[in-house]
Design a protein around this motif. Sequence first.
Motif, PDB file in Angstrom:
ATOM      1  N   ILE A 110      33.776  44.181  43.258  1.00 37.04           N
ATOM      2  CA  ILE A 110      35.084  44.139  42.611  1.00 37.04           C
ATOM      3  C   ILE A 110      34.898  43.488  41.252  1.00 37.04           C
ATOM      4  O   ILE A 110      34.480  42.326  41.167  1.00 37.04           O
ATOM      5  CB  ILE A 110      36.114  43.352  43.452  1.00 37.04           C
ATOM      6  N   ASN A 111      35.175  44.253  40.207  1.00 40.35           N
ATOM      7  CA  ASN A 111      35.057  43.743  38.840  1.00 40.35           C
ATOM      8  C   ASN A 111      36.461  43.472  38.313  1.00 40.35           C
ATOM      9  O   ASN A 111      37.207  44.404  37.997  1.00 40.35           O
ATOM     10  CB  ASN A 111      34.323  44.762  37.949  1.00 40.35           C
ATOM     11  N   GLU A 112      36.815  42.179  38.250  1.00 42.30           N
ATOM     12  CA  GLU A 112      38.187  41.830  37.889  1.00 42.30           C
ATOM     13  C   GLU A 112      38.512  42.165  36.445  1.00 42.30           C
ATOM     14  O   GLU A 112      39.618  42.630  36.146  1.00 42.30           O
ATOM     15  CB  GLU A 112      38.424  40.327  38.127  1.00 42.30           C
ATOM     16  N   THR A 113      37.598  41.903  35.516  1.00 44.06           N
ATOM     17  CA  THR A 113      37.901  42.098  34.103  1.00 44.06           C
ATOM     18  C   THR A 113      37.998  43.580  33.737  1.00 44.06           C
ATOM     19  O   THR A 113      38.792  43.953  32.875  1.00 44.06           O
ATOM     20  CB  THR A 113      36.839  41.420  33.230  1.00 44.06           C
ATOM     21  N   LEU A 114      37.198  44.423  34.356  1.00 44.78           N
ATOM     22  CA  LEU A 114      37.244  45.856  34.081  1.00 44.78           C
ATOM     23  C   LEU A 114      38.260  46.587  34.949  1.00 44.78           C
ATOM     24  O   LEU A 114      38.621  47.737  34.644  1.00 44.78           O
ATOM     25  CB  LEU A 114      35.860  46.490  34.279  1.00 44.78           C
ATOM     26  N   GLY A 115      38.722  45.968  36.023  1.00 45.06           N
ATOM     27  CA  GLY A 115      39.646  46.644  36.924  1.00 45.06           C
ATOM     28  C   GLY A 115      38.975  47.769  37.688  1.00 45.06           C
ATOM     29  O   GLY A 115      39.520  48.864  37.800  1.00 45.06           O
TER      30      GLY A 115
ATOM     31  N   ARG B  78      39.084  53.096  39.651  1.00 44.75           N
ATOM     32  CA  ARG B  78      39.939  52.251  38.827  1.00 44.75           C
ATOM     33  C   ARG B  78      41.056  51.676  39.694  1.00 44.75           C
ATOM     34  O   ARG B  78      41.779  52.418  40.361  1.00 44.75           O
ATOM     35  CB  ARG B  78      40.543  53.067  37.692  1.00 44.75           C
ATOM     36  N   VAL B  79      41.164  50.349  39.727  1.00 46.00           N
ATOM     37  CA  VAL B  79      42.146  49.681  40.582  1.00 46.00           C
ATOM     38  C   VAL B  79      42.891  48.642  39.749  1.00 46.00           C
ATOM     39  O   VAL B  79      42.414  48.180  38.706  1.00 46.00           O
ATOM     40  CB  VAL B  79      41.472  49.010  41.803  1.00 46.00           C
TER      41      VAL B  79
END
Length: 365
Positions: free
Chosen positions: A64-69, A152-153
């Motif tokens: 899970i990449n928070e900054t890239l969503g 994309r989330v």
Amino acid sequence: MRSRPALPFPHPALAFWRMALALWLSLIAAFPLLAEESARPLPSGVYLPLPVHLSIRVLNVSRINETLGEASMMIEVTERWTNPGEAFDPKITGFNRFDYVGQEATDRLAAMWTPGTEIENQISEPRTQSTALTLRADGTVTRIRRLDADFRVGIDMTTFPFDQQRLTLSMVSPRYPAEQMIYVMNDIDRELSAIEKDISATNWTAHALDVVMERFHGWNARPFVRVLATATVERDWQYFVLPIFVPFLAVMSVSIFILWAKVSLIGDKAPITYSALLALAALSFTYESSFPGSISMNSPIAFMVSLGYFYLILVLLLDIVLIYANYPGKARYSHLEPAIRATIRFSVPAVFALICFSAALRAMA
């Protein structure tokens, strides 16, 4: 009157327009073939709209990449529909069903009608992908697709590190509107739709998978059906207490020394305060590099760090005012200064701690 001899070559402009016209006519001729390839006719002998049963399983969440969503997930999508054209007599074939796997299933699907389901928020080609197909004697077709890809989330960091993230997969068939085909789910489909509890994403725990359907309008305002499968995962906040809150409290403890310690003990308090401000700035950069999004995406710890800058300056200003400022009434009411200082020593750190604790408690609620 003598006629003008014909040119051996056509005029360049005329040749250009002839070439453009030929290209346009070739595209027009090829368009029906492309349309036929992208959207096959619906199966004959079925009542419209054709129901397509759908279930989805999230087998793993690896990143899970928070900054890239973005989220890397392995999912399994199962679709089931009835096509009378694919029915067969089990007495003749000797089998009640036929199973196809891998390339054999892909080739068989290429020659038959499928819903053409697409995942709208998929942003990469699958790292791994497999397909299985089952044809039953009554014409029931079951297609199972398993793929590992990036999606994309939406990411909400307003409660970090006590946050829950909702990873949504949006599935739709852009070929067929709602009057031709719809997605349906019965109790069995909903029971099969789930998320594995043991996921490989570090410090994340899977909770549940919710599937809902919504209607939207596409081309020419025609209604379509969209399936939204939302996987809820929760961050294991226990792993973030020591690396986040303990260093923050250590830096903020400088204010206690400023308010309580004597000048003869720690010397000039201004350099100590600005050293604490620099340490707090370095700590915020450390947070952002170690936990991406913790500072840049409006999280509770970002609020605490921002409030900490103001708090340290406020403590220094209060100490300077009480010692050096000649405010009105200082000489006349000199006996009040020790009481004011004693009150500030307790109240200011307590108010700051209460605000920080309330921000953390609100995030946990």
